[in-house]
Design an enzyme around this catalytic site. Sequence first.
Site, PDB file in Angstrom:
ATOM      1  CE  LYS A  12      -1.293  20.403 -51.854  1.00 44.73           C
ATOM      2  NZ  LYS A  12      -0.328  20.720 -50.709  1.00 44.73           N
ATOM      3  CE  LYS A  15      -7.720  23.601 -48.996  1.00 45.23           C
ATOM      4  NZ  LYS A  15      -6.832  22.723 -48.212  1.00 45.23           N
ATOM      5  CE  LYS A  30      -0.526  27.682 -45.319  1.00 47.33           C
ATOM      6  NZ  LYS A  30      -0.524  26.311 -45.163  1.00 47.33           N
TER       7      LYS A  30
HETATM    8  P1  TYM Z   1      -2.277  23.036 -44.006  1.00 40.79           P
HETATM    9  O1  TYM Z   1      -0.875  23.674 -43.764  1.00 40.79           O
HETATM   10  O2  TYM Z   1      -2.934  23.154 -45.507  1.00 40.79           O
HETATM   11  O3  TYM Z   1      -3.351  23.697 -42.975  1.00 40.79           O
HETATM   12  C1  TYM Z   1      -3.106  23.997 -41.483  1.00 40.79           C
HETATM   13  C2  TYM Z   1      -4.444  23.897 -40.820  1.00 40.79           C
HETATM   14  O4  TYM Z   1      -5.337  24.814 -41.560  1.00 40.79           O
HETATM   15  C3  TYM Z   1      -6.453  24.171 -41.782  1.00 40.79           C
HETATM   16  N1  TYM Z   1      -7.163  24.807 -42.737  1.00 40.79           N
HETATM   17  C4  TYM Z   1      -8.239  25.332 -42.876  1.00 40.79           C
HETATM   18  N2  TYM Z   1      -9.281  25.326 -42.048  1.00 40.79           N
HETATM   19  C5  TYM Z   1     -10.666  25.852 -42.512  1.00 40.79           C
HETATM   20  N3  TYM Z   1     -10.593  26.611 -43.785  1.00 40.79           N
HETATM   21  C6  TYM Z   1      -9.960  26.473 -44.624  1.00 40.79           C
HETATM   22  N4  TYM Z   1      -9.953  27.167 -45.888  1.00 40.79           N
HETATM   23  C7  TYM Z   1      -8.454  25.806 -44.303  1.00 40.79           C
HETATM   24  N5  TYM Z   1      -7.474  25.744 -44.770  1.00 40.79           N
HETATM   25  C8  TYM Z   1      -6.466  24.980 -44.330  1.00 40.79           C
HETATM   26  C9  TYM Z   1      -6.063  22.653 -42.040  1.00 40.79           C
HETATM   27  O5  TYM Z   1      -7.147  21.698 -42.107  1.00 40.79           O
HETATM   28  C10 TYM Z   1      -5.025  22.483 -41.182  1.00 40.79           C
HETATM   29  O6  TYM Z   1      -5.320  22.289 -40.259  1.00 40.79           O
HETATM   30  N6  TYM Z   1      -1.241  18.370 -43.851  1.00 40.79           N
HETATM   31  C11 TYM Z   1      -1.477  19.626 -43.163  1.00 40.79           C
HETATM   32  C12 TYM Z   1      -0.484  19.789 -42.123  1.00 40.79           C
HETATM   33  C13 TYM Z   1       0.217  18.674 -41.451  1.00 40.79           C
HETATM   34  C14 TYM Z   1      -0.487  18.102 -40.049  1.00 40.79           C
HETATM   35  C15 TYM Z   1       0.326  17.058 -39.646  1.00 40.79           C
HETATM   36  C16 TYM Z   1      -1.989  18.346 -39.579  1.00 40.79           C
HETATM   37  C17 TYM Z   1       1.195  18.007 -41.278  1.00 40.79           C
HETATM   38  N7  TYM Z   1       1.229  16.974 -40.537  1.00 40.79           N
HETATM   39  C18 TYM Z   1      -0.147  16.294 -38.428  1.00 40.79           C
HETATM   40  C19 TYM Z   1      -2.270  17.741 -38.536  1.00 40.79           C
HETATM   41  C20 TYM Z   1      -1.436  16.708 -37.924  1.00 40.79           C
HETATM   42  C21 TYM Z   1      -1.702  20.465 -44.117  1.00 40.79           C
HETATM   43  O7  TYM Z   1      -1.299  20.614 -45.070  1.00 40.79           O
HETATM   44  O8  TYM Z   1      -2.497  21.811 -43.294  1.00 40.79           O
END
Ligand code: TYM
Length: 343
Positions: A126, A208, A211
């Site tokens: 990032k 990957k 969004k």
């Molecule tokens: P975020 O918002 O980027 O993504 C949410 C969830 O989706 C999964 N994910 C994916 N899985 C498979 N393939 C992909 N291309 C893909 N892109 C995203 C992520 O692994 C995630 O599970 N930091 C976290 C959000 C968060 C969180 C937490 C998660 C904040 N606090 C506490 C677990 C526990 C994030 O940015 O996820």
Amino acid sequence: MSNEILTTQPAEKKKIVFSAIQPSGTITLGNYLGALRNWVTMQEEGQYNCIYALADLHTITVRQEPAVMRKNILEAYASILACGIDTEKSVFFIQSHVNAHAQLAWLLNCYTQFGELSRMTQFKDKSAKHADNINAGLFTYPCLMAADILLYQADLVPVGADQKQHLELSRDIAERFNGRYGNVFTVPEGFIPKNGARVMSLQDPTRKMSKSDENVNACVSLLDTPEVIMKKFKRAVTDSEAKVCVGEGKEGVNNLIGIYSAVTGKTAEEITNEFEGKGYGDFKVAVGEAVVEELRPVRERYEQYIKDKAYLEESWRKGAEFADRLAQRTLAKTMKKIGFVGR
Ligand code: TYM
């Protein structure tokens, strides 16, 4: 079940599941297959107390337009309900509605080393992408994520593979804190699915699915229409071998096989047999159709939820009330252990 978390005795306590997603734009097929689908399965299995959040505090590590941010939060909340999260069965709230997240994050900042945070690959990625805004929040982001998880004494955290490193850091922080002060935090385990843990971009399958991808064809949104989904799969990057099988240098096809497998439950071998003698054209159509059918009910339910703002507000208020009571309990205990004097 929400009351149950607060009242049951330790011996009969169900395991606690916690997870969160950033409401930073349209939710993708990657989010769905990597995480959200498991959130729903774990809720329906009935053997867990499930707590889920929209991690809105996390999103401001990258600049947001206020009006767009508000819209994203509303749409993400409705989308998660549309995926099947039921607020009668799970606690589902918005992170910024529960003050304890920011408070515990500060405390954990002081128990996390600069070197540990410097090793986080998401921070490196990032900061390369947003070189003009490498803010302190981007750097300490994993401490806020650890706070999210540890506040609820979570046993299991369903996430995609990209969150594994952050989760391991949360475990390290919890163990370090417990080592010094006694058992304050449950040390959480990740729950990463066998299929769908890393859905890749349809245009550059070495990256990957995300969004924030600028190429709209790279990413399937949960709310894309069937026509748009089919178009994106038909345009997906493959290779020149024209054989549906897993292999080296076939990242595009590997990804499509992974998606098809996650949606249909078929193994890679079954998929290869199914498309024996057929070209990529037929295969892409089959993957697209499977995804369309998987997402159809989600999109239909979304259309209902997004129209009912009063229901959304009532749901997130209820979620925040439960979450707040749970979170305060852990926060108070943590502060007492450190040596703070209560009010
Ligand atoms: P975020 O918002 O980027 O993504 C949410 C969830 O989706 C999964 N994910 C994916 N899985 C498979 N393939 C992909 N291309 C893909 N892109 C995203 C992520 O692994 C995630 O599970 N930091 C976290 C959000 C968060 C969180 C937490 C998660 C904040 N606090 C506490 C677990 C526990 C994030 O940015 O996820």
